[in-house]
Design an enzyme around this catalytic site. Structure first.
Site, PDB file in Angstrom:
ATOM      1  N   HIS A 194       0.819  -1.227   0.000  1.00  0.00           N
ATOM      2  CA  HIS A 194       0.000   0.000   0.000  1.00  0.00           C
ATOM      3  C   HIS A 194       0.846   1.266   0.000  1.00  0.00           C
ATOM      4  O   HIS A 194       0.343   2.342  -0.302  1.00  0.00           O
ATOM      5  CB  HIS A 194      -0.921   0.004   1.224  1.00  0.00           C
ATOM      6  N   ASP A 230       3.476   9.400  -0.541  1.00  0.00           N
ATOM      7  CA  ASP A 230       2.280   8.622  -0.220  1.00  0.00           C
ATOM      8  C   ASP A 230       2.101   7.547  -1.279  1.00  0.00           C
ATOM      9  O   ASP A 230       2.280   7.825  -2.470  1.00  0.00           O
ATOM     10  CB  ASP A 230       1.051   9.555  -0.242  1.00  0.00           C
TER      11      ASP A 230
HETATM   12  C1  GDG Z   1      -2.209   3.757   3.278  1.00  0.00           C
HETATM   13  C2  GDG Z   1      -1.179   4.437   2.364  1.00  0.00           C
HETATM   14  C3  GDG Z   1      -2.822   4.366   0.489  1.00  0.00           C
HETATM   15  C4  GDG Z   1      -8.612   9.760   7.864  1.00  0.00           C
HETATM   16  N1  GDG Z   1      -8.949  10.456   8.968  1.00  0.00           N
HETATM   17  C5  GDG Z   1     -10.160  10.043   9.340  1.00  0.00           C
HETATM   18  C6  GDG Z   1     -10.578   9.062   8.433  1.00  0.00           C
HETATM   19  N2  GDG Z   1      -9.605   8.904   7.546  1.00  0.00           N
HETATM   20  C7  GDG Z   1      -9.681   7.982   6.392  1.00  0.00           C
HETATM   21  C8  GDG Z   1      -9.657   8.724   5.087  1.00  0.00           C
HETATM   22  C9  GDG Z   1      -9.166   7.631   4.153  1.00  0.00           C
HETATM   23  C10 GDG Z   1      -8.213   6.848   5.034  1.00  0.00           C
HETATM   24  O1  GDG Z   1      -8.566   7.129   6.376  1.00  0.00           O
HETATM   25  C11 GDG Z   1      -6.757   7.290   4.835  1.00  0.00           C
HETATM   26  O2  GDG Z   1      -6.282   6.763   3.645  1.00  0.00           O
HETATM   27  P1  GDG Z   1      -5.040   7.355   2.855  1.00  0.00           P
HETATM   28  O3  GDG Z   1      -4.932   6.634   1.581  1.00  0.00           O
HETATM   29  O4  GDG Z   1      -5.251   8.807   2.676  1.00  0.00           O
HETATM   30  O5  GDG Z   1      -3.758   7.166   3.802  1.00  0.00           O
HETATM   31  P2  GDG Z   1      -3.096   5.992   4.748  1.00  0.00           P
HETATM   32  O6  GDG Z   1      -3.871   5.797   5.980  1.00  0.00           O
HETATM   33  O7  GDG Z   1      -1.688   6.416   4.967  1.00  0.00           O
HETATM   34  O8  GDG Z   1      -3.162   4.662   3.870  1.00  0.00           O
HETATM   35  C12 GDG Z   1      -1.868   5.264   1.293  1.00  0.00           C
HETATM   36  C13 GDG Z   1      -3.739   3.584   1.411  1.00  0.00           C
HETATM   37  O9  GDG Z   1      -2.999   2.873   2.424  1.00  0.00           O
HETATM   38  C14 GDG Z   1      -4.568   2.570   0.642  1.00  0.00           C
HETATM   39  O10 GDG Z   1      -3.773   1.730  -0.114  1.00  0.00           O
HETATM   40  O11 GDG Z   1      -3.620   5.196  -0.357  1.00  0.00           O
HETATM   41  O12 GDG Z   1      -0.923   5.838   0.419  1.00  0.00           O
HETATM   42  O13 GDG Z   1      -0.291   5.237   3.136  1.00  0.00           O
HETATM   43  O14 GDG Z   1     -10.195   6.778   3.776  1.00  0.00           O
HETATM   44  O15 GDG Z   1     -10.916   9.237   4.803  1.00  0.00           O
HETATM   45  N3  GDG Z   1     -11.751   8.428   8.508  1.00  0.00           N
HETATM   46  C15 GDG Z   1     -12.573   8.772   9.534  1.00  0.00           C
HETATM   47  N4  GDG Z   1     -12.228   9.719  10.446  1.00  0.00           N
HETATM   48  C16 GDG Z   1     -11.041  10.389  10.397  1.00  0.00           C
HETATM   49  O16 GDG Z   1     -10.759  11.243  11.234  1.00  0.00           O
HETATM   50  N5  GDG Z   1     -13.760   8.162   9.633  1.00  0.00           N
END
Ligand code: GDG
Length: 459
Positions: free
Chosen positions: A155, A362
Protein backbone atom coordinates in the site's frame (compact mmCIF):
# COMPACT_ATOMS: atom_id res chain seq x y z
CA UNK A 1 -16.08 -22.89 -3.68
CA UNK A 2 -12.77 -21.09 -3.32
CA UNK A 3 -12.67 -18.39 -0.66
CA UNK A 4 -10.70 -15.19 -0.42
CA UNK A 5 -8.43 -15.08 2.62
CA UNK A 6 -7.20 -11.55 3.20
CA UNK A 7 -4.33 -11.05 5.62
CA UNK A 8 -3.22 -7.72 7.02
CA UNK A 9 -1.45 -6.66 10.18
CA UNK A 10 -4.54 -5.22 11.75
CA UNK A 11 -8.04 -6.55 11.27
CA UNK A 12 -10.62 -3.82 11.57
CA UNK A 13 -14.29 -4.40 12.25
CA UNK A 14 -15.88 -3.60 8.84
CA UNK A 15 -19.04 -2.39 10.57
CA UNK A 16 -17.07 0.41 12.32
CA UNK A 17 -15.64 3.60 10.70
CA UNK A 18 -11.89 3.44 10.05
CA UNK A 19 -9.21 6.08 9.63
CA UNK A 20 -6.50 4.11 7.87
CA UNK A 21 -6.37 3.65 4.11
CA UNK A 22 -5.78 -0.10 4.22
CA UNK A 23 -8.61 -0.76 6.67
CA UNK A 24 -11.02 1.31 4.58
CA UNK A 25 -10.01 -0.33 1.30
CA UNK A 26 -9.86 -3.94 2.52
CA UNK A 27 -13.10 -3.57 4.50
CA UNK A 28 -14.81 -2.33 1.33
CA UNK A 29 -13.24 -5.05 -0.85
CA UNK A 30 -14.38 -7.92 1.38
CA UNK A 31 -18.01 -6.80 1.57
CA UNK A 32 -19.10 -8.75 -1.50
CA UNK A 33 -17.68 -12.22 -0.95
CA UNK A 34 -17.45 -15.18 1.36
CA UNK A 35 -14.18 -13.87 2.68
CA UNK A 36 -12.00 -14.35 5.73
CA UNK A 37 -9.92 -11.49 7.12
CA UNK A 38 -6.96 -12.64 9.22
CA UNK A 39 -4.68 -10.51 11.38
CA UNK A 40 -3.99 -8.88 14.73
CA UNK A 41 -7.06 -7.95 16.78
CA UNK A 42 -5.40 -4.81 18.16
CA UNK A 43 -4.98 -6.30 21.65
CA UNK A 44 -1.78 -6.85 23.61
CA UNK A 45 -1.92 -9.88 25.89
CA UNK A 46 0.52 -11.74 28.04
CA UNK A 47 1.25 -15.19 26.59
CA UNK A 48 -0.19 -14.15 23.20
CA UNK A 49 2.55 -16.18 21.47
CA UNK A 50 0.57 -19.30 22.39
CA UNK A 51 -2.90 -17.96 21.71
CA UNK A 52 -5.25 -19.55 19.18
CA UNK A 53 -7.30 -17.86 16.48
CA UNK A 54 -10.66 -16.28 17.36
CA UNK A 55 -13.31 -16.47 14.63
CA UNK A 56 -16.31 -14.11 14.45
CA UNK A 57 -18.73 -12.86 11.80
CA UNK A 58 -19.06 -9.15 11.16
CA UNK A 59 -20.51 -7.18 8.26
CA UNK A 60 -20.55 -10.21 5.90
CA UNK A 61 -16.94 -11.17 6.68
CA UNK A 62 -15.37 -13.82 8.93
CA UNK A 63 -12.76 -12.15 11.10
CA UNK A 64 -9.95 -14.46 12.23
CA UNK A 65 -7.80 -12.70 14.79
CA UNK A 66 -4.98 -13.13 17.27
CA UNK A 67 -3.52 -10.83 19.93
CA UNK A 68 0.15 -9.83 20.10
CA UNK A 69 2.34 -10.03 23.18
CA UNK A 70 3.97 -6.83 24.45
CA UNK A 71 7.30 -8.03 23.12
CA UNK A 72 5.85 -8.78 19.69
CA UNK A 73 4.17 -5.39 19.58
CA UNK A 74 7.40 -3.62 20.54
CA UNK A 75 9.60 -5.48 18.08
CA UNK A 76 7.47 -6.58 15.10
CA UNK A 77 5.00 -3.68 14.98
CA UNK A 78 6.71 -0.64 16.48
CA UNK A 79 10.34 -1.67 16.08
CA UNK A 80 10.65 -3.17 12.63
CA UNK A 81 7.49 -2.32 10.69
CA UNK A 82 7.15 1.27 11.88
CA UNK A 83 10.62 2.37 13.01
CA UNK A 84 12.51 0.75 10.14
CA UNK A 85 10.33 -0.08 7.13
CA UNK A 86 7.75 2.74 7.19
CA UNK A 87 10.32 5.58 7.17
CA UNK A 88 12.56 3.88 4.60
CA UNK A 89 9.66 3.17 2.25
CA UNK A 90 8.67 6.83 2.58
CA UNK A 91 12.18 7.93 1.60
CA UNK A 92 13.02 9.01 5.19
CA UNK A 93 16.30 7.28 5.98
CA UNK A 94 16.94 10.04 8.51
CA UNK A 95 14.09 8.70 10.68
CA UNK A 96 14.80 4.98 10.29
CA UNK A 97 16.08 2.95 13.25
CA UNK A 98 17.46 -0.55 12.78
CA UNK A 99 17.76 -3.13 15.51
CA UNK A 100 18.26 -6.89 15.24
CA UNK A 101 15.84 -7.64 18.11
CA UNK A 102 13.15 -5.83 16.12
CA UNK A 103 13.96 -7.86 13.01
CA UNK A 104 13.80 -11.09 15.06
CA UNK A 105 10.36 -10.09 16.36
CA UNK A 106 9.20 -9.31 12.81
CA UNK A 107 10.32 -12.73 11.61
CA UNK A 108 8.76 -14.60 14.50
CA UNK A 109 5.35 -12.89 14.22
CA UNK A 110 5.33 -13.68 10.50
CA UNK A 111 6.13 -17.32 11.38
CA UNK A 112 3.37 -17.45 13.99
CA UNK A 113 0.80 -15.91 11.65
CA UNK A 114 1.87 -18.39 8.94
CA UNK A 115 1.15 -21.36 11.22
CA UNK A 116 -2.31 -20.03 12.07
CA UNK A 117 -3.16 -19.31 8.43
CA UNK A 118 -1.88 -22.71 7.25
CA UNK A 119 -4.35 -24.35 9.64
CA UNK A 120 -7.18 -22.16 8.37
CA UNK A 121 -6.98 -22.37 4.58
CA UNK A 122 -8.44 -24.91 2.18
CA UNK A 123 -6.46 -25.99 -0.88
CA UNK A 124 -8.32 -23.83 -3.37
CA UNK A 125 -8.50 -20.62 -1.30
CA UNK A 126 -6.84 -17.51 -2.68
CA UNK A 127 -4.59 -15.78 -0.16
CA UNK A 128 -4.11 -12.03 -0.43
CA UNK A 129 -1.53 -10.53 1.92
CA UNK A 130 -1.30 -6.79 2.53
CA UNK A 131 1.48 -4.40 3.27
CA UNK A 132 4.93 -4.01 4.72
CA UNK A 133 4.27 -5.73 8.06
CA UNK A 134 3.92 -9.08 6.32
CA UNK A 135 6.44 -9.20 3.47
CA UNK A 136 7.94 -12.61 4.47
CA UNK A 137 4.58 -14.26 5.20
CA UNK A 138 4.27 -16.17 1.92
CA UNK A 139 7.81 -17.55 2.30
CA UNK A 140 6.84 -18.83 5.76
CA UNK A 141 3.63 -20.35 4.38
CA UNK A 142 5.56 -22.11 1.62
CA UNK A 143 7.86 -23.62 4.26
CA UNK A 144 4.75 -25.10 5.86
CA UNK A 145 3.73 -26.65 2.56
CA UNK A 146 1.01 -24.16 1.58
CA UNK A 147 0.85 -24.26 -2.21
CA UNK A 148 -2.17 -21.97 -2.71
CA UNK A 149 -1.92 -18.97 -5.01
CA UNK A 150 -0.67 -16.12 -2.82
CA UNK A 151 -0.62 -12.43 -3.71
CA UNK A 152 0.91 -9.43 -1.99
CA UNK A 153 -0.12 -5.79 -2.28
CA UNK A 154 2.13 -2.99 -1.05
CA UNK A 155 0.00 0.00 0.00
CA UNK A 156 2.97 2.31 0.51
CA UNK A 157 5.64 3.43 -1.99
CA UNK A 158 8.54 1.21 -3.06
CA UNK A 159 11.55 3.56 -3.18
CA UNK A 160 14.54 3.32 -5.51
CA UNK A 161 17.09 0.54 -4.82
CA UNK A 162 19.62 3.10 -3.57
CA UNK A 163 17.23 3.79 -0.67
CA UNK A 164 15.77 0.34 0.15
CA UNK A 165 19.21 -1.20 0.17
CA UNK A 166 19.88 0.81 3.36
CA UNK A 167 17.70 -1.74 5.19
CA UNK A 168 19.98 -4.26 6.91
CA UNK A 169 19.13 -7.75 5.61
CA UNK A 170 17.32 -6.25 2.62
CA UNK A 171 18.39 -9.14 0.42
CA UNK A 172 16.71 -11.62 2.75
CA UNK A 173 13.63 -9.42 3.08
CA UNK A 174 12.99 -8.77 -0.59
CA UNK A 175 13.98 -12.28 -1.65
CA UNK A 176 10.97 -13.52 0.30
CA UNK A 177 8.76 -11.66 -2.19
CA UNK A 178 9.61 -14.40 -4.69
CA UNK A 179 7.41 -16.78 -2.70
CA UNK A 180 4.35 -14.89 -4.00
CA UNK A 181 2.63 -15.51 -7.31
CA UNK A 182 1.71 -11.85 -7.74
CA UNK A 183 3.17 -8.72 -6.17
CA UNK A 184 1.18 -5.51 -6.64
CA UNK A 185 2.27 -1.89 -6.39
CA UNK A 186 0.35 1.38 -6.43
CA UNK A 187 2.18 3.11 -9.29
CA UNK A 188 4.43 2.45 -12.27
CA UNK A 189 7.20 4.25 -10.44
CA UNK A 190 7.00 1.81 -7.51
CA UNK A 191 6.94 -1.21 -9.82
CA UNK A 192 9.87 0.10 -11.80
CA UNK A 193 11.87 0.81 -8.61
CA UNK A 194 11.23 -2.78 -7.57
CA UNK A 195 12.30 -4.16 -10.95
CA UNK A 196 15.46 -2.09 -10.74
CA UNK A 197 16.10 -3.44 -7.26
CA UNK A 198 15.72 -7.03 -8.51
CA UNK A 199 18.11 -6.35 -11.39
CA UNK A 200 20.71 -4.77 -9.14
CA UNK A 201 20.68 -7.53 -6.55
CA UNK A 202 20.32 -10.53 -8.89
CA UNK A 203 23.27 -12.90 -8.68
CA UNK A 204 22.62 -14.35 -12.14
CA UNK A 205 24.90 -13.17 -14.93
CA UNK A 206 22.19 -12.87 -17.62
CA UNK A 207 19.46 -10.22 -17.89
CA UNK A 208 16.56 -10.37 -15.43
CA UNK A 209 13.30 -11.17 -17.18
CA UNK A 210 9.69 -10.70 -16.10
CA UNK A 211 7.84 -12.73 -14.73
CA UNK A 212 10.67 -13.09 -12.22
CA UNK A 213 11.90 -16.65 -11.73
CA UNK A 214 13.36 -18.07 -8.57
CA UNK A 215 14.02 -21.80 -8.83
CA UNK A 216 10.75 -23.34 -9.97
CA UNK A 217 8.66 -20.35 -8.83
CA UNK A 218 7.38 -17.57 -11.05
CA UNK A 219 6.29 -14.19 -9.70
CA UNK A 220 4.70 -11.32 -11.58
CA UNK A 221 4.91 -7.70 -10.42
CA UNK A 222 2.32 -5.20 -11.65
CA UNK A 223 0.60 -1.97 -10.72
CA UNK A 224 -2.91 -1.97 -9.28
CA UNK A 225 -3.73 1.62 -8.29
CA UNK A 226 -6.13 1.49 -5.36
CA UNK A 227 -9.42 3.41 -5.38
CA UNK A 228 -12.48 4.08 -3.25
CA UNK A 229 -16.11 3.02 -3.09
CA UNK A 230 -17.27 6.07 -5.06
CA UNK A 231 -21.03 5.60 -4.77
CA UNK A 232 -20.98 5.19 -1.03
CA UNK A 233 -19.01 8.42 -0.69
CA UNK A 234 -21.31 10.28 -3.08
CA UNK A 235 -24.26 9.01 -1.08
CA UNK A 236 -22.78 10.06 2.27
CA UNK A 237 -22.09 13.55 0.95
CA UNK A 238 -25.68 13.94 -0.26
CA UNK A 239 -27.78 13.18 2.81
CA UNK A 240 -29.95 15.68 4.64
CA UNK A 241 -27.61 15.37 7.62
CA UNK A 242 -24.68 16.29 5.35
CA UNK A 243 -26.53 19.36 4.00
CA UNK A 244 -27.29 20.54 7.55
CA UNK A 245 -23.65 20.14 8.49
CA UNK A 246 -22.50 22.02 5.38
CA UNK A 247 -24.92 24.84 6.16
CA UNK A 248 -23.51 25.13 9.67
CA UNK A 249 -19.96 25.08 8.33
CA UNK A 250 -20.48 27.71 5.66
CA UNK A 251 -22.61 30.31 7.48
CA UNK A 252 -20.72 33.45 8.49
CA UNK A 253 -18.11 35.51 6.65
CA UNK A 254 -15.70 32.71 5.80
CA UNK A 255 -16.15 31.85 2.13
CA UNK A 256 -13.09 29.71 1.56
CA UNK A 257 -12.98 26.53 3.58
CA UNK A 258 -9.81 24.58 2.94
CA UNK A 259 -9.82 21.02 4.29
CA UNK A 260 -7.04 18.57 5.09
CA UNK A 261 -7.68 15.10 6.55
CA UNK A 262 -5.04 12.54 7.44
CA UNK A 263 -3.59 10.42 10.19
CA UNK A 264 -1.00 12.48 12.04
CA UNK A 265 1.96 11.01 10.19
CA UNK A 266 5.20 12.71 9.11
CA UNK A 267 4.75 11.33 5.59
CA UNK A 268 1.65 13.50 5.15
CA UNK A 269 3.54 16.81 5.17
CA UNK A 270 1.39 18.61 7.73
CA UNK A 271 4.00 21.08 9.07
CA UNK A 272 4.89 22.06 5.49
CA UNK A 273 1.20 22.49 4.77
CA UNK A 274 0.72 24.80 7.75
CA UNK A 275 3.75 26.82 6.65
CA UNK A 276 2.28 27.07 3.14
CA UNK A 277 -1.00 28.30 4.59
CA UNK A 278 0.89 30.91 6.57
CA UNK A 279 2.61 31.99 3.35
CA UNK A 280 -0.82 32.24 1.68
CA UNK A 281 -2.07 34.54 4.46
CA UNK A 282 1.07 36.67 4.16
CA UNK A 283 0.97 36.94 0.37
CA UNK A 284 -2.76 37.42 -0.12
CA UNK A 285 -3.98 39.68 2.72
CA UNK A 286 -7.31 40.27 0.96
CA UNK A 287 -8.14 36.57 1.51
CA UNK A 288 -7.45 36.62 5.23
CA UNK A 289 -10.80 36.86 6.92
CA UNK A 290 -12.48 34.90 4.16
CA UNK A 291 -10.36 31.77 4.56
CA UNK A 292 -10.06 28.98 7.13
CA UNK A 293 -7.89 25.87 7.04
CA UNK A 294 -9.55 22.97 8.81
CA UNK A 295 -7.09 20.18 9.52
CA UNK A 296 -8.39 16.88 10.88
CA UNK A 297 -5.50 14.69 12.01
CA UNK A 298 -6.44 11.67 14.16
CA UNK A 299 -3.61 10.28 16.29
CA UNK A 300 -1.63 7.27 15.12
CA UNK A 301 1.43 5.37 16.43
CA UNK A 302 1.71 7.84 19.32
CA UNK A 303 4.34 5.70 21.13
CA UNK A 304 6.95 6.53 18.48
CA UNK A 305 9.08 9.61 19.09
CA UNK A 306 8.80 10.88 15.50
CA UNK A 307 5.01 11.01 15.89
CA UNK A 308 5.08 12.76 19.27
CA UNK A 309 7.44 15.36 17.79
CA UNK A 310 5.23 16.11 14.83
CA UNK A 311 2.25 16.54 17.15
CA UNK A 312 4.11 19.16 19.16
CA UNK A 313 5.31 20.88 15.99
CA UNK A 314 1.79 21.12 14.59
CA UNK A 315 0.37 22.49 17.82
CA UNK A 316 3.06 25.17 17.81
CA UNK A 317 2.55 26.04 14.16
CA UNK A 318 -1.24 26.30 14.38
CA UNK A 319 -0.96 28.33 17.59
CA UNK A 320 1.57 30.66 16.00
CA UNK A 321 -0.56 31.22 12.88
CA UNK A 322 -3.69 31.85 14.93
CA UNK A 323 -1.78 34.18 17.24
CA UNK A 324 -0.22 36.18 14.41
CA UNK A 325 -3.20 36.43 12.06
CA UNK A 326 -6.39 35.57 13.98
CA UNK A 327 -8.90 38.11 15.24
CA UNK A 328 -11.74 38.08 17.77
CA UNK A 329 -14.10 36.99 15.00
CA UNK A 330 -11.78 34.78 12.93
CA UNK A 331 -9.55 31.77 13.69
CA UNK A 332 -7.50 30.92 10.56
CA UNK A 333 -6.52 27.34 11.50
CA UNK A 334 -8.91 24.84 13.01
CA UNK A 335 -6.83 21.89 14.03
CA UNK A 336 -8.66 18.78 15.26
CA UNK A 337 -6.48 16.00 16.65
CA UNK A 338 -9.28 13.41 16.77
CA UNK A 339 -10.99 10.98 14.44
CA UNK A 340 -14.34 12.14 13.08
CA UNK A 341 -17.10 9.90 11.65
CA UNK A 342 -16.83 9.08 7.95
CA UNK A 343 -20.15 10.72 7.04
CA UNK A 344 -19.00 13.94 8.74
CA UNK A 345 -15.86 13.82 6.62
CA UNK A 346 -17.94 13.47 3.46
CA UNK A 347 -19.96 16.55 4.45
CA UNK A 348 -16.84 18.54 5.31
CA UNK A 349 -15.29 17.64 1.96
CA UNK A 350 -18.40 18.76 0.12
CA UNK A 351 -18.63 22.00 2.08
CA UNK A 352 -14.97 22.92 1.46
CA UNK A 353 -13.88 24.93 -1.55
CA UNK A 354 -10.41 23.41 -1.48
CA UNK A 355 -9.17 19.89 -0.70
CA UNK A 356 -5.55 20.18 0.39
CA UNK A 357 -3.66 16.89 0.01
CA UNK A 358 0.06 17.56 0.23
CA UNK A 359 1.94 14.48 1.49
CA UNK A 360 5.73 14.43 1.17
CA UNK A 361 5.37 10.83 0.00
CA UNK A 362 2.28 8.62 -0.22
CA UNK A 363 1.55 5.24 -1.80
CA UNK A 364 -1.73 6.43 -3.32
CA UNK A 365 -3.84 8.69 -1.02
CA UNK A 366 -7.52 7.90 -0.75
CA UNK A 367 -8.45 11.27 0.74
CA UNK A 368 -7.77 12.94 -2.62
CA UNK A 369 -10.25 10.58 -4.28
CA UNK A 370 -12.82 10.95 -1.51
CA UNK A 371 -12.67 14.75 -1.80
CA UNK A 372 -13.41 14.52 -5.54
CA UNK A 373 -16.26 12.05 -5.02
CA UNK A 374 -17.92 14.23 -2.36
CA UNK A 375 -18.17 17.39 -4.50
CA UNK A 376 -21.33 18.96 -5.90
CA UNK A 377 -20.82 18.57 -9.68
CA UNK A 378 -22.55 21.94 -10.31
CA UNK A 379 -20.37 23.87 -7.88
CA UNK A 380 -17.34 21.73 -7.08
CA UNK A 381 -14.28 22.56 -5.03
CA UNK A 382 -10.70 22.35 -6.23
CA UNK A 383 -8.23 19.60 -5.32
CA UNK A 384 -4.62 20.61 -4.59
CA UNK A 385 -2.48 17.49 -4.75
CA UNK A 386 1.18 16.76 -4.02
CA UNK A 387 3.13 15.37 -6.92
CA UNK A 388 4.63 12.90 -4.45
CA UNK A 389 1.30 11.14 -3.82
CA UNK A 390 0.70 8.06 -5.96
CA UNK A 391 -2.69 9.58 -6.84
CA UNK A 392 -0.94 12.38 -8.77
CA UNK A 393 0.05 9.88 -11.48
CA UNK A 394 -3.63 9.69 -12.39
CA UNK A 395 -5.44 12.79 -11.08
CA UNK A 396 -3.91 15.19 -13.60
CA UNK A 397 -6.64 17.82 -13.42
CA UNK A 398 -5.88 18.59 -9.78
CA UNK A 399 -3.58 21.53 -9.06
CA UNK A 400 -0.39 19.50 -8.76
CA UNK A 401 2.16 21.02 -6.38
CA UNK A 402 5.54 20.46 -4.79
CA UNK A 403 4.64 20.24 -1.07
CA UNK A 404 8.11 21.42 -0.02
CA UNK A 405 7.66 24.72 -1.87
CA UNK A 406 5.52 27.01 0.33
CA UNK A 407 5.30 29.71 -2.35
CA UNK A 408 4.04 27.27 -4.95
CA UNK A 409 1.44 25.77 -2.59
CA UNK A 410 0.32 29.25 -1.45
CA UNK A 411 -0.10 30.26 -5.09
CA UNK A 412 -2.15 27.12 -5.79
CA UNK A 413 -4.38 27.93 -2.79
CA UNK A 414 -4.97 31.39 -4.21
CA UNK A 415 -5.72 29.99 -7.65
CA UNK A 416 -8.11 27.47 -6.10
CA UNK A 417 -10.12 29.98 -4.05
CA UNK A 418 -10.42 32.37 -7.00
CA UNK A 419 -11.04 29.81 -9.77
CA UNK A 420 -14.07 30.48 -11.99
CA UNK A 421 -16.96 28.01 -11.89
CA UNK A 422 -16.49 26.83 -15.50
CA UNK A 423 -12.94 25.73 -14.88
CA UNK A 424 -13.83 24.09 -11.56
CA UNK A 425 -16.67 22.17 -13.17
CA UNK A 426 -14.50 21.04 -16.06
CA UNK A 427 -11.64 19.88 -13.86
CA UNK A 428 -13.98 18.12 -11.47
CA UNK A 429 -15.81 16.28 -14.25
CA UNK A 430 -12.54 14.84 -15.52
CA UNK A 431 -11.29 14.01 -12.05
CA UNK A 432 -14.50 12.22 -11.11
CA UNK A 433 -14.29 10.13 -14.29
CA UNK A 434 -10.78 9.10 -13.28
CA UNK A 435 -11.80 8.29 -9.70
CA UNK A 436 -14.71 6.21 -11.02
CA UNK A 437 -12.50 4.53 -13.62
CA UNK A 438 -10.18 3.18 -10.92
CA UNK A 439 -12.40 2.46 -7.97
CA UNK A 440 -12.16 -0.07 -5.17
CA UNK A 441 -13.91 -2.78 -7.10
CA UNK A 442 -11.76 -2.49 -10.22
CA UNK A 443 -8.66 -2.63 -7.99
CA UNK A 444 -9.90 -5.77 -6.29
CA UNK A 445 -11.13 -7.39 -9.51
CA UNK A 446 -7.88 -6.72 -11.37
CA UNK A 447 -5.69 -8.00 -8.54
CA UNK A 448 -7.72 -11.14 -7.97
CA UNK A 449 -7.92 -11.90 -11.69
CA UNK A 450 -4.14 -11.72 -11.87
CA UNK A 451 -3.87 -13.86 -8.75
CA UNK A 452 -6.19 -16.47 -10.19
CA UNK A 453 -4.03 -16.46 -13.30
CA UNK A 454 -6.79 -15.03 -15.49
CA UNK A 455 -4.58 -13.04 -17.88
CA UNK A 456 -7.35 -10.98 -19.51
CA UNK A 457 -8.19 -8.71 -16.62
CA UNK A 458 -5.23 -6.36 -16.08
CA UNK A 459 -6.33 -2.72 -15.50
C1 GDG B 1 -2.21 3.76 3.28
C2 GDG B 1 -1.18 4.44 2.36
C3 GDG B 1 -2.82 4.37 0.49
C4 GDG B 1 -8.61 9.76 7.86
N1 GDG B 1 -8.95 10.46 8.97
C5 GDG B 1 -10.16 10.04 9.34
C6 GDG B 1 -10.58 9.06 8.43
N2 GDG B 1 -9.61 8.90 7.55
C7 GDG B 1 -9.68 7.98 6.39
C8 GDG B 1 -9.66 8.72 5.09
C9 GDG B 1 -9.17 7.63 4.15
C10 GDG B 1 -8.21 6.85 5.03
O1 GDG B 1 -8.57 7.13 6.38
C11 GDG B 1 -6.76 7.29 4.83
O2 GDG B 1 -6.28 6.76 3.65
P1 GDG B 1 -5.04 7.36 2.85
O3 GDG B 1 -4.93 6.63 1.58
O4 GDG B 1 -5.25 8.81 2.68
O5 GDG B 1 -3.76 7.17 3.80
P2 GDG B 1 -3.10 5.99 4.75
O6 GDG B 1 -3.87 5.80 5.98
O7 GDG B 1 -1.69 6.42 4.97
O8 GDG B 1 -3.16 4.66 3.87
C12 GDG B 1 -1.87 5.26 1.29
C13 GDG B 1 -3.74 3.58 1.41
O9 GDG B 1 -3.00 2.87 2.42
C14 GDG B 1 -4.57 2.57 0.64
O10 GDG B 1 -3.77 1.73 -0.11
O11 GDG B 1 -3.62 5.20 -0.36
O12 GDG B 1 -0.92 5.84 0.42
O13 GDG B 1 -0.29 5.24 3.14
O14 GDG B 1 -10.19 6.78 3.78
O15 GDG B 1 -10.92 9.24 4.80
N3 GDG B 1 -11.75 8.43 8.51
C15 GDG B 1 -12.57 8.77 9.53
N4 GDG B 1 -12.23 9.72 10.45
C16 GDG B 1 -11.04 10.39 10.40
O16 GDG B 1 -10.76 11.24 11.23
N5 GDG B 1 -13.76 8.16 9.63
Amino acid sequence: MSRLVVVSNRVADPSQPQSGGLAVAVGDALQNGNGIWFGWNGEIQEGAEKSGVTLERSGGVTLATQPLSQREYDTYYLGYANRALWPVFHYRLDLAEFDTAALDGYRSVNQRFAKSIAALVDDDDLIWIHDYHLIPLAAELRKLGVENRIGFFLHIPFPPPEIVSAVPDHVWLFDTLHAYDVVGFQTEQDASNFKRYVEQTADSAGPVTHPFRNGTRKMTAHTFPIGIDVDSFVEMANTKKASDRIRRLTRGDVRNHIIGVERLDYSKGLPDRFRSFRRFLEKYPDQRKKTVLMQIAPPTRGELAAYAEIRTELEQLSGAINGAFGDFDWTPVRYIHRSVPRDTLAALFRGSKVGLVTPLRDGMNLVAKEYVAAQDADDPGVLILSRFAGAAADLEEALIVNPYDADEVAKAMHLAVTMEADERIDRHKRLLARVRGRDISSWQTAFLAELRGDATAKP
